[in-house]
Design an enzyme around this catalytic site. Sequence first.
Site, PDB file in Angstrom:
ATOM      1  N   ALA A  94       1.990   7.547  14.487  1.00 15.25           N
ATOM      2  CA  ALA A  94       2.569   7.794  15.803  1.00 15.25           C
ATOM      3  C   ALA A  94       4.001   8.304  15.672  1.00 15.25           C
ATOM      4  O   ALA A  94       4.695   8.008  14.699  1.00 15.25           O
ATOM      5  CB  ALA A  94       2.544   6.522  16.633  1.00 15.25           C
ATOM      6  N   GLY A 133      -1.516   5.759  13.080  1.00 18.09           N
ATOM      7  CA  GLY A 133      -2.333   6.456  14.066  1.00 18.09           C
ATOM      8  C   GLY A 133      -3.148   7.579  13.471  1.00 18.09           C
ATOM      9  O   GLY A 133      -4.233   7.904  13.961  1.00 18.09           O
ATOM     10  N   GLU A 136      -6.167   6.012  12.208  1.00 17.01           N
ATOM     11  CA  GLU A 136      -7.014   5.637  13.346  1.00 17.01           C
ATOM     12  C   GLU A 136      -7.744   6.852  13.932  1.00 17.01           C
ATOM     13  O   GLU A 136      -8.889   6.744  14.360  1.00 17.01           O
ATOM     14  CB  GLU A 136      -6.164   4.943  14.414  1.00 17.01           C
ATOM     15  CG  GLU A 136      -5.700   3.554  13.971  1.00 17.01           C
ATOM     16  CD  GLU A 136      -4.750   2.898  14.948  1.00 17.01           C
ATOM     17  OE1 GLU A 136      -5.098   1.861  15.516  1.00 17.01           O
ATOM     18  OE2 GLU A 136      -3.636   3.436  15.138  1.00 17.01           O
ATOM     19  N   GLU A 156       1.518  -0.436  10.055  1.00 14.45           N
ATOM     20  CA  GLU A 156       2.260  -0.850  11.253  1.00 14.45           C
ATOM     21  C   GLU A 156       2.937  -2.211  11.117  1.00 14.45           C
ATOM     22  O   GLU A 156       3.962  -2.475  11.759  1.00 14.45           O
ATOM     23  CB  GLU A 156       1.325  -0.870  12.474  1.00 14.45           C
ATOM     24  CG  GLU A 156       0.938   0.498  13.007  1.00 14.45           C
ATOM     25  CD  GLU A 156      -0.276   1.090  12.312  1.00 14.45           C
ATOM     26  OE1 GLU A 156      -0.814   2.088  12.809  1.00 14.45           O
ATOM     27  OE2 GLU A 156      -0.689   0.541  11.275  1.00 14.45           O
TER      28      GLU A 156
END
Length: 348
Positions: A94, A133, A136, A156
């Site tokens: 992210a 992310g 993911e 994270e």
Amino acid sequence: VFRHQQGTWFNTLALSLFIPTHSRANMKGSVSYEKTTASDGTCVAILTLTNPPVNALSEGERVGLQDGITRASAEQDVKAVVVTGAGNAFCAGADISEFAGGVKGPNLPMVIGMLEASSKPVVAAVDGVALGGGCEVSLGCHFRVASTRTQIGLPEVNLGLLPGAGGTQRMPRIIGVESAIDFMCSGAPVPAAGAAKVGIVDKVIEGDKAAVLKGAVDFAASKVGAEVRRLCDVTAKSPGNDVFDKKRKQYAKARPGEAAPQAIITCIAASTDRPFDQGMQVEGKEFKLLMAGDQSKALQYMFFAERECAKIPGLSAKPGPMEHVGVIGAGLMGGGIAMCCAEAGMKV
């Protein structure tokens, strides 16, 4: 919204999230859309994440993925989709610079849900890093193809957070609960070979980025007509409450006082005792609690502060090319440095 009804909800969803063209100019990052032909003649759409230097997932990329998968689903000549990253990275996660001002546009869990819900095979072509992310996003694809130099991870926890776009729900469905807990609570990435061994990656390809992309296109074409694999439909098996208790004690000792590891274990436990969408609700709740906490705020501050230390105000000089390097010492570290420099084309 995560459940698929033969792709019929795509147009409605796209309309409900339509973003006027004039606002796109202000977005950071983008996703290019192109069509190519696989070795067997199959038409495959390629969605390329673009946000230099590491393709951090910004608003522009989330919108681009949403638009790209909607377009690929609607175009009848397109039979499969490949998602990849520009440059030397798939996606490093992210864009945490968005956190302070609030994330705008479609959120990442919903965009990943759209990729997963596609009735056409979606393959992640991973070259370089796929972290946070980015990892993911790859888990939302039906299959994953990676280069030998790829590193995959969910780090994270090192920012006082947890994977908030389905990572805590999809990863246990691939590698099992205990391995998923260790993977996320350590935050350490794994190389492509290790990822393939545990099932995160379906195929590892030798060669440069072009070879990996070609391999992914052909792999996607080979899956046309076959049943796509959605992790949201897989059942995560519970190892029993004693395992969760043991892991809580292990990470309370390994990472004393940290809230994120315990929240990660809570989310992974939820992946074993309820449907996927309810597990996602637990993940969202725990993510928001961590995001609002002092620990994540402090660790994010440190993340940016460390990077500011490398910047010298007023310095305009640029480093020259480094073509020769001498390494003193041939131990583990020295040997690794020498190998990296040699692979980069330097005289060692």
